[in-house]
Design an enzyme around this catalytic site. Structure first.
Site, short mmCIF file in Angstrom:
data_model
loop_
_atom_site.label_atom_id
_atom_site.label_comp_id
_atom_site.label_asym_id
_atom_site.label_seq_id
_atom_site.Cartn_x
_atom_site.Cartn_y
_atom_site.Cartn_z
N PRO A 2 101.10 79.28 62.54
CA PRO A 2 101.32 77.85 62.68
C PRO A 2 102.26 77.50 63.83
CG PRO A 2 101.72 78.61 60.44
CD PRO A 2 101.58 79.81 61.28
N GLU A 3 101.82 76.62 64.67
CA GLU A 3 102.67 76.05 65.71
C GLU A 3 102.70 74.55 65.49
OE1 GLU A 3 101.61 77.50 69.62
OE2 GLU A 3 101.05 79.45 68.82
N ARG A 116 103.11 87.44 54.75
CA ARG A 116 104.06 88.31 55.48
C ARG A 116 105.51 88.09 55.08
NH1 ARG A 116 100.86 89.19 60.82
NH2 ARG A 116 98.96 89.85 59.80
#
Length: 281
Positions: A2-3, A116
Site C-alpha cells: 500500500p502506498e 508480514r
DNA sequence: CAAACTCCCTGTTAGC
DNA sequence: TGCTAACAGGGAGTTT
C-alpha cells in the site's frame, strides 16, 4: 504494497464504515503491531472511544476519536507491506493473519490483517507525535510545484531516493516512484539537485496524475476489496526485461538505495551518478 | 550529516 | 514432486 492511493482507498472505506461507531473491546493477537502506548494499556485506552472521522496523512490512516468527556484521541495506523483493514460482522470466521480485533458496540468488528506483521498502530493524544516529520502532501490543493522544486534541489541524493523519503514528500513508495520517473522520462539516479525546473515540474505533474488515477481505478474496484486488486497497471514497476510501453526498449532493473528499481534506459536518460549501483541477476 | 546496513516477517518463487 | 534457500519491501534503528 500500500502506498498513497491504496491508503486513500482504505481511508474512504473506513470513514464510511466507522464514523459514529464506538469501540467496546479490543483484542491484540500480535503485540509488536502496537507501537504506542505499551501493548497492555492499548485495549483499555481504546474502549469507549468513538470514531469521529478518518483521514490520511502520507501513508498513515488517521482515525480521529473522542472519549466520553469529549477529549481527542488519535488511532493512527500504517499498513507497511501487507496490512489491510476490514469491517466485518462478529460471526465472520477469524483469519490466522488477523492480528488486532477491535470490537464495535453495534456487533461488527474492525480487523487488522497483516501477513508480514510489519504494520503498526499508535494510540496517541498528539497526532504530531506520529505524523510530525512527514513532508508535503502531493495531492493537496496547495501543493506547489515551484516550491517543491526548491525543496528537492536541497538534496544531492538520487531523485528516486528523494521521492521515497517521507519527510520530503509523503506517501510515495517504490511503485509510484518508478511510475512517475518513467512517465516524466527521468533517470532514477539523477541527483535531485541536478534536475532542471521543467523536469522537476514534469515529474510532480506526472506524480499527481498517476496518484489520482490510481485512486480512481482502485476506487472503482468492488467495494469490499478496496485495498488491493485495483485496476491500476504499472508501466514500469515490476516490468524489468519487458518492453518499454513508449519506446519498446528493454526495461532495466537496478538497485537504488537497496530498493529494486525499474526504468527505461532509452526514455530515462542516464545523466549523473552519485553512487555505484549493481545489476540484479 | 548522509549513506549504508540490519532487522522485522512470511508468502512466493527459483534452484536443486 | 518436494524440499530448502533466496528474495521482496517500509521504515526504524544502528553503524560507518
Amino acid at each position: 504494497m500500500p502506498e498513497l492511493p491504496e491508503v486513500e482507498c482504505a481511508v474512504r472505506y473506513l470513514r464510511e464504515q466507522l464514523t459514529g461507531s464506538r469501540i467496546s473491546k479490543v483484542n491484540v493477537r500480535w503485540k509488536r503491531i502496537i507501537a504506542a502506548p505499551a501493548v497492555d494499556r492499548f485495549p483499555s485506552l481504546l474502549r469507549g472511544l468513538v470514531f469521529r472521522t478518518v483521514s490520511r496523512r502520507g501513508k498513515y490512516i488517521v482515525c480521529e476519536m473522542t472519549d466520553r468527556l469529549g477529549a481527542d484521541r488519535f488511532l493512527i495506523s500504517h499498513l507497511r507491506m501487507s496490512g489491510r483493514f476490514a469491517v466485518v460482522p462478529n460471526s465472520s470466521r477469524l483469519d490466522k493473519h488477523e492480528h488486532v480485533i477491535i470490537h464495535l458496540s453495534d456487533g461488527r468488528q474492525l480487523r487488522f490483517r497483516d501477513t508480514r506483521k510489519f504494520g503498526r498502530m499508535y494510540l496517541v493524544e498528539d497526532r504530531e507525535q506520529v505524523l510530525g516529520k512527514l513532508g508535503l502532501e502531493p495531492l493537496e490543493r496547495d501543493f506547489n510545484a515551484a516550491e517543491a522544486y526548491t525543496l528537492i534541489t536541497q538534496y544531492k541524493s538520487p531523485i528516486k531516493v528523494v521521492l521515497l523519503r517521507q519527510d520530503i514528500i509523503a506517501g510515495v513508495g517504490n511503485i509510484y516512484a518508478d511510475e512517475s520517473l518513467w512517465a516524466a522520462g527521468i533517470h532514477p539516479l539523477t541527483p535531485a539537485n541536478r534536475l532542471d525546473e521543467p523536469s522537476a515540474k514534469r515529474l510532480f505533474r506526472e506524480l499527481r496524475r498517476i496518484l489520482s488515477r490510481a485512486i480512481k481505478t482502485k476506487g472503482t474496484d468492488n467495494g469490499d476489496n478496496v485495498i488491493h486488486g485495483g485496476m491500476y497497471s504499472p508501466k514500469a514497476y515490476g516490468r524489468a526485461n519487458q518492453n518499454c510501453l513508449r519506446c519498446s526498449a528493454l526495461l532495466k532493473r537496478i538497485l537504488v538505495a537497496q530498493r529494486g528499481t525499474t526504468y527505461c534506459p532509452r526514455c530515462q536518460k542516464k545523466s549523473y551518478f552519485t553512487q555505484s549501483n549493481r545489476k540484479l541477476s
